[in-house]
Design a protein around this motif. Structure first.
Motif, PDB file in Angstrom:
ATOM      1  N   LEU A   8      -7.157  13.876 -10.731  1.00  0.00           N
ATOM      2  CA  LEU A   8      -7.369  13.689  -9.304  1.00  0.00           C
ATOM      3  C   LEU A   8      -7.023  14.923  -8.492  1.00  0.00           C
ATOM      4  CD1 LEU A   8      -5.705  10.161  -8.940  1.00  0.00           C
ATOM      5  CD2 LEU A   8      -8.105  10.689  -9.428  1.00  0.00           C
ATOM      6  N   ASN A   9      -6.167  15.768  -9.037  1.00  0.00           N
ATOM      7  CA  ASN A   9      -5.734  16.962  -8.314  1.00  0.00           C
ATOM      8  C   ASN A   9      -5.238  17.989  -9.322  1.00  0.00           C
ATOM      9  OD1 ASN A   9      -5.593  17.756  -5.483  1.00  0.00           O
ATOM     10  ND2 ASN A   9      -3.408  18.082  -5.827  1.00  0.00           N
ATOM     11  N   VAL A  10      -5.399  19.247  -8.994  1.00  0.00           N
ATOM     12  CA  VAL A  10      -4.990  20.337  -9.877  1.00  0.00           C
ATOM     13  C   VAL A  10      -3.861  21.119  -9.222  1.00  0.00           C
ATOM     14  CG1 VAL A  10      -5.717  22.458 -11.049  1.00  0.00           C
ATOM     15  CG2 VAL A  10      -7.275  20.503 -10.910  1.00  0.00           C
ATOM     16  N   GLY A  11      -2.824  21.402 -10.003  1.00  0.00           N
ATOM     17  CA  GLY A  11      -1.696  22.162  -9.505  1.00  0.00           C
ATOM     18  C   GLY A  11      -1.804  23.629  -9.881  1.00  0.00           C
ATOM     19  N   ARG A  43       0.868  -1.182   0.000  1.00  0.00           N
ATOM     20  CA  ARG A  43       0.000   0.000   0.000  1.00  0.00           C
ATOM     21  C   ARG A  43       0.908   1.236   0.000  1.00  0.00           C
ATOM     22  NH1 ARG A  43      -5.357   1.656   1.853  1.00  0.00           N
ATOM     23  NH2 ARG A  43      -5.301   3.784   2.708  1.00  0.00           N
ATOM     24  N   ALA A  44       0.714   2.109  -0.990  1.00  0.00           N
ATOM     25  CA  ALA A  44       1.514   3.323  -1.116  1.00  0.00           C
ATOM     26  C   ALA A  44       0.588   4.528  -1.082  1.00  0.00           C
ATOM     27  CB  ALA A  44       2.304   3.310  -2.424  1.00  0.00           C
ATOM     28  N   GLU A  45       0.880   5.472  -0.188  1.00  0.00           N
ATOM     29  CA  GLU A  45       0.034   6.644   0.005  1.00  0.00           C
ATOM     30  C   GLU A  45       0.813   7.914  -0.363  1.00  0.00           C
ATOM     31  OE1 GLU A  45      -2.333   4.653   3.834  1.00  0.00           O
ATOM     32  OE2 GLU A  45      -1.224   6.544   4.073  1.00  0.00           O
ATOM     33  N   PHE A  46       0.215   8.733  -1.244  1.00  0.00           N
ATOM     34  CA  PHE A  46       0.860   9.944  -1.739  1.00  0.00           C
ATOM     35  C   PHE A  46       0.041  11.165  -1.327  1.00  0.00           C
ATOM     36  CE2 PHE A  46       2.006   6.458  -4.485  1.00  0.00           C
ATOM     37  CZ  PHE A  46       3.343   6.678  -4.822  1.00  0.00           C
ATOM     38  N   ALA A  47       0.684  12.162  -0.746  1.00  0.00           N
ATOM     39  CA  ALA A  47       0.020  13.398  -0.327  1.00  0.00           C
ATOM     40  C   ALA A  47       0.034  14.376  -1.500  1.00  0.00           C
ATOM     41  CB  ALA A  47       0.710  13.994   0.898  1.00  0.00           C
ATOM     42  N   LEU A  48      -1.066  14.457  -2.221  1.00  0.00           N
ATOM     43  CA  LEU A  48      -1.109  15.216  -3.468  1.00  0.00           C
ATOM     44  C   LEU A  48      -0.950  16.712  -3.252  1.00  0.00           C
ATOM     45  CD1 LEU A  48      -4.007  13.363  -5.326  1.00  0.00           C
ATOM     46  CD2 LEU A  48      -1.549  12.924  -5.432  1.00  0.00           C
ATOM     47  N   ASP A  49      -1.379  17.216  -2.112  1.00  0.00           N
ATOM     48  CA  ASP A  49      -1.287  18.647  -1.838  1.00  0.00           C
ATOM     49  C   ASP A  49       0.033  19.032  -1.180  1.00  0.00           C
ATOM     50  OD1 ASP A  49      -3.842  19.190  -2.836  1.00  0.00           O
ATOM     51  OD2 ASP A  49      -4.772  18.591  -0.944  1.00  0.00           O
ATOM     52  N   LEU A  50       0.906  18.066  -1.012  1.00  0.00           N
ATOM     53  CA  LEU A  50       2.178  18.302  -0.336  1.00  0.00           C
ATOM     54  C   LEU A  50       3.322  17.748  -1.181  1.00  0.00           C
ATOM     55  CD1 LEU A  50       0.962  17.373   3.251  1.00  0.00           C
ATOM     56  CD2 LEU A  50       1.528  19.674   2.446  1.00  0.00           C
ATOM     57  N   GLY A  51       3.425  18.272  -2.393  1.00  0.00           N
ATOM     58  CA  GLY A  51       4.530  17.899  -3.268  1.00  0.00           C
ATOM     59  C   GLY A  51       4.518  16.469  -3.731  1.00  0.00           C
ATOM     60  N   GLY A  52       3.373  15.779  -3.615  1.00  0.00           N
ATOM     61  CA  GLY A  52       3.311  14.373  -4.010  1.00  0.00           C
ATOM     62  C   GLY A  52       4.097  13.460  -3.094  1.00  0.00           C
ATOM     63  N   ARG A  90      11.389  27.466   0.565  1.00  0.00           N
ATOM     64  CA  ARG A  90      10.360  28.475   0.835  1.00  0.00           C
ATOM     65  C   ARG A  90      10.036  28.541   2.321  1.00  0.00           C
ATOM     66  NH1 ARG A  90       5.400  27.376  -3.074  1.00  0.00           N
ATOM     67  NH2 ARG A  90       4.695  29.358  -2.181  1.00  0.00           N
ATOM     68  N   ASN A  91      10.899  27.989   3.127  1.00  0.00           N
ATOM     69  CA  ASN A  91      10.751  27.931   4.576  1.00  0.00           C
ATOM     70  C   ASN A  91      10.070  26.628   4.995  1.00  0.00           C
ATOM     71  OD1 ASN A  91       9.730  28.272   7.320  1.00  0.00           O
ATOM     72  ND2 ASN A  91      10.312  30.433   7.168  1.00  0.00           N
ATOM     73  N   ALA A  92       8.764  26.491   4.765  1.00  0.00           N
ATOM     74  CA  ALA A  92       8.024  25.362   5.314  1.00  0.00           C
ATOM     75  C   ALA A  92       8.476  24.025   4.716  1.00  0.00           C
ATOM     76  CB  ALA A  92       6.530  25.553   5.084  1.00  0.00           C
ATOM     77  N   TRP A  93       8.698  23.075   5.593  1.00  0.00           N
ATOM     78  CA  TRP A  93       9.068  21.710   5.217  1.00  0.00           C
ATOM     79  C   TRP A  93       8.589  20.788   6.326  1.00  0.00           C
ATOM     80  CZ3 TRP A  93      12.280  17.870   7.348  1.00  0.00           C
ATOM     81  CH2 TRP A  93      12.593  16.794   6.491  1.00  0.00           C
ATOM     82  N   PHE A  94       8.324  19.533   5.994  1.00  0.00           N
ATOM     83  CA  PHE A  94       7.914  18.573   7.013  1.00  0.00           C
ATOM     84  C   PHE A  94       8.659  17.264   6.779  1.00  0.00           C
ATOM     85  CE2 PHE A  94       5.275  17.852   3.382  1.00  0.00           C
ATOM     86  CZ  PHE A  94       4.926  16.519   3.373  1.00  0.00           C
ATOM     87  N   SER A  95       8.758  16.468   7.800  1.00  0.00           N
ATOM     88  CA  SER A  95       9.550  15.246   7.715  1.00  0.00           C
ATOM     89  C   SER A  95       8.672  14.033   7.439  1.00  0.00           C
ATOM     90  CB  SER A  95      10.337  15.025   9.017  1.00  0.00           C
ATOM     91  OG  SER A  95       9.456  14.763  10.096  1.00  0.00           O
ATOM     92  N   THR A 146       7.429  21.521  -1.979  1.00  0.00           N
ATOM     93  CA  THR A 146       7.317  20.488  -0.945  1.00  0.00           C
ATOM     94  C   THR A 146       6.038  20.634  -0.123  1.00  0.00           C
ATOM     95  OG1 THR A 146       8.574  19.328   0.763  1.00  0.00           O
ATOM     96  CG2 THR A 146       8.577  21.722   0.872  1.00  0.00           C
ATOM     97  N   CYS A 147       5.481  21.850  -0.034  1.00  0.00           N
ATOM     98  CA  CYS A 147       4.218  22.072   0.670  1.00  0.00           C
ATOM     99  C   CYS A 147       3.213  22.730  -0.270  1.00  0.00           C
ATOM    100  CB  CYS A 147       4.434  22.924   1.915  1.00  0.00           C
ATOM    101  SG  CYS A 147       5.292  22.076   3.255  1.00  0.00           S
ATOM    102  N   ALA A 148       3.140  22.226  -1.496  1.00  0.00           N
ATOM    103  CA  ALA A 148       2.222  22.771  -2.501  1.00  0.00           C
ATOM    104  C   ALA A 148       1.611  21.623  -3.297  1.00  0.00           C
ATOM    105  CB  ALA A 148       2.960  23.737  -3.426  1.00  0.00           C
ATOM    106  N   PRO A 149       0.446  21.841  -3.881  1.00  0.00           N
ATOM    107  CA  PRO A 149      -0.205  20.759  -4.633  1.00  0.00           C
ATOM    108  C   PRO A 149       0.469  20.488  -5.964  1.00  0.00           C
ATOM    109  CG  PRO A 149      -1.496  22.774  -4.768  1.00  0.00           C
ATOM    110  CD  PRO A 149      -0.407  23.037  -3.776  1.00  0.00           C
ATOM    111  N   LEU A 150       0.409  19.236  -6.390  1.00  0.00           N
ATOM    112  CA  LEU A 150       0.816  18.825  -7.725  1.00  0.00           C
ATOM    113  C   LEU A 150      -0.427  18.427  -8.517  1.00  0.00           C
ATOM    114  CD1 LEU A 150       3.928  16.515  -7.244  1.00  0.00           C
ATOM    115  CD2 LEU A 150       3.838  19.003  -7.370  1.00  0.00           C
TER     116      LEU A 150
END
Length: 665
Positions: A394-397, A86-95, A124-129, A145-149
């Protein structure tokens, strides 16, 4: 079982990234806390380090408005799943690949963060681990990294689903396309990456896939190398033997460090992270992705502090990485109209007897198992779909890929996209001004076709350019509202130069000149903008230019005027406070802080400003009192030691509290 591709969400304690900082990032781009020395390095690496350095993050806006207050919030996910993985991708967070589950063992193969907490580690400052991050364009955590693709579902000829993600990276002008699919017969995730330079001119290219892995006392990392280029947070970059001393155990690292493995070009690039029982994750790729790296936070107060900030109780982690170059200090020359592509495969591994084995025999055993496992996979599906148009969206950038194509067409320039992507020109309200400018029917006939490059906007920089009643000739742009977005590059500047001159066209041209270090040009256009309409934005820019030009009093005056016009904008107040201290006007800085609303005074950066002002005024006791209250600065920068330095100034004989200690050396 045929795999599925679905949309879902997971709820996590989250600190929202928030709206972008509306002030353009005209200062030098934030850099990593250390710079690489090229002394003693191979010529090719040294040349790549010197090439393609980026000095500005414009046209992106900074993402620095987050806090450390977390509430439960959903994270949208695209999920690829079959009976093996199972692979989960955060589309709004840089994929970001935030989870990779091996169903046979129930193990998460990558570090699955249990919170979403931005921190100041990105460009751009914001990043998450956590998870697997894709980084393109320039050294550092990429701007998206914190933007939608964009994302779409594609059905391959064999009926299996493929997740496609793509975007346009605006600093380098690159298109990136990532296709992900699960292997049908064995446990494996395949990701095919395509990067296209759609322009005629060469650009700098950078790519690193950063894979976070949960750290235990027995974690061990392997790569097919005997030496590596090691960096620590002291500016050195030296070749070391990875076996003597053994650097393969992240939990034993005394301080934060990177090891960029010197791989043998004749071997398939791979890296693996295993636990004492031999289980773990392997990452293998086609030869173009030739670099491999291990990053550790180290056993320091600061290293532990950063991990706790980023993951709370999730636990410690390290990173294994794959990149285009040997080190992350390098940028490669990517020709115009070139397309580079490669495939990455993520594999669960089980290799017995390597936890305590010597380095050569352990690497041989792990390499053999990775080779066997990789040989059993089949990623050919991704080659079959690479050129297919996106299916169900599925998502708009962002609209910028479409707008850049329109801009290039306007001026007869090249913009050769990829067949498998499409950009929506109507996406994003923040680009409305630029869409309107691009689609002007008049082609600005009084300036568009001037062969000598002259334009009315330049002429108006020396005189008033508004009509007698002060009306703005660009339209009804609200001077009291900060522009929603910015652009960069010669063609955008030409478009602005050809447009009817206004406060806004001059302002945008000033920002572009400012960001590239042309302070004279920036001053001329800021002043022309102010002659048309007085705005906080041009006053702020002019104030920063004056500070950079060695006139702090003039800079303070213009920043003060800017704050008067935008009294509720915290970033201007903070810049004014910094300017007052730089001008030696500490008591005024203290009064500024005291005059702010309580909500602003309590923010970490303003509390730091108050401490700095007290110290600069000679009131060490007051500075100490404020520091003893203990507070956090949510956007403290990686490598920034301001809190420990302030503590030492206030209390030279007392140790720095752990809360203020971010040192990683």
């Amino acid at each position: 079982m045929t795999a599925t591709l679905t949309l879902t969400s997971v709820t996590l304690p989250s600190a929202p990234v928030g709206a972008p900082n509306p002030l353009p990032a005209v200062a030098a781009m934030p850099q990593a806390p250390y710079e690489a020395s090229t002394v003693g390095l191979p010529d090719a690496i040294a040349e790549n380090i010197r090439y393609g350095q980026v000095t500005s993050i414009l046209p992106y806006l900074l993402q620095d408005q987050y806090t450390r207050e977390r509430t439960d919030a959903p994270m949208r996910l695209a999920v690829l799943e079959n009976d093996l993985m199972r692979a989960e991708f955060a589309l709004d967070l840089g994929g970001r690949l935030v989870r990779l589950l091996d169903k046979a063992t129930g193990r998460d193969l990558v570090y699955r963060n249990e919170v979403f907490q931005p921190a100041n580690l990105g460009l751009r400052n914001a990043w998450f681990s956590g998870g697997v991050e894709w980084n393109i364009g320039m050294r550092g955590h990429w701007p998206l990294t914190c933007a939608p693709l964009y994302a779409a579902a594609i059905t391959a000829p064999d009926g299996e689903p493929v997740l496609r993600m793509w975007e346009y990276e605006r600093v380098r002008g690159l298109i990136v396309q990532m296709d992900a699919t699960l292997d049908s017969t064995v446990a494996a995730l395949h990701v095919h990456v395509r990067v296209r330079n759609p322009h005629a001119d060469e650009t700098g290219m950078y790519w690193w896939t950063n894979i976070a892995v949960a750290q235990t006392d027995g974690s061990r990392v392997f790569a097919p190398a005997t030496h590596a280029y090691q960096t620590q947070y002291d500016g050195t970059l030296a070749q070391v033997d990875v076996a003597s001393p053994d650097v393969s155990r992240p939990a034993e690292a005394q301080a934060a460090a990177d090891w960029f493995y010197a791989l043998d070009d004749s071997q398939t690039p791979w890296i693996a992270a295993l636990e004492p029982d031999g289980s773990g994750l392997g990452h293998v790729s086609s030869p173009r992705l030739a670099g491999r790296k291990l990053f550790v936070w180290g056993d320091t107060t600061g290293g532990r502090h950063w991990q706790h900030w980023l993951g709370g109780a999730t636990g410690s982690y390290f990173e294994i990485q794959g990149g285009l170059a040997t080190t992350q200090y390098e940028h490669l020359r990517m020709p115009g109209r070139a397309t580079w592509e490669w495939t990455e495969t993520f594999l669960p591994l089980q290799v017995a007897g390597v936890s305590s084995a010597d380095w050569p025999s352990a690497v041989e055993a792990v390499g053999a198992e990775i080779g066997r496992a990789a040989d059993a996979t089949d990623a050919s599906r991704l080659e079959a779909v690479a050129d297919l148009e996106p299916g169900e969206v599925l998502n708009v950038g962002s609209p910028w890929g479409a707008l850049e194509a329109t801009l290039a067409e306007r001026y007869g320039a090249a913009f050769e996209s990829l067949p498998g992507v499409r950009f929506d020109p109507s996406a994003g309200d923040d680009a409305a001004y630029w869409r309107d400018l691009l689609h002007s029917d008049s082609r600005f006939a009084d300036g568009a076709d001037r062969a000598d490059g002259a334009d009315r906007a330049d002429a108006d920089a020396d005189g008033a350019d508004a009509s007698a009643d002060g009306a703005d000739r660009a339209g009804d742009a609200d001077v009291a509202t900060p522009p929603a977005s910015y652009v960069a590059g010669a063609r955008w500047e030409r478009l602005l130069a050809e447009a009817p001159a206004s406060w806004l066209t001059h302002y945008h041209r000033a920002v572009m000149a400012h960001a590239r270090g042309d302070l004279t040009g920036a001053t001329a256009h800021y002043e022309a903008s102010l002659r048309s309409h007085r705005s906080a934005w041009a006053l702020r820019g002019l104030g920063l230019v004056e500070m950079a030009s060695g006139d702090p009093d003039a800079g303070v005056a213009h920043l003060s005027d800017a704050l008067t016009l935008a009294a509720d904008l915290a970033p201007i107040a903070l810049e004014l406070g910094d300017a007052l201290l730089a001008a030696g006007r500490a008591e005024e800085a203290s009064r500024l802080v005291a005059s702010l609303p309580a909500e602003l005074r309590e923010r970490g950066r303003f509390r730091v400003l108050a401490v700095r002002s007290a110290l600069a005024s000679g009131d060490r006791a007051e500075a100490g009192r404020m520091l003893e209250d203990e507070f956090d600065v949510p956007d403290i920068r990686e490598g920034e030691l301001s809190m420990s330095e302030l503590w030492r100034q206030a209390f030279p004989d007392r140790p720095v509290p752990a809360r203020y200690d971010f040192s990683m050396t």
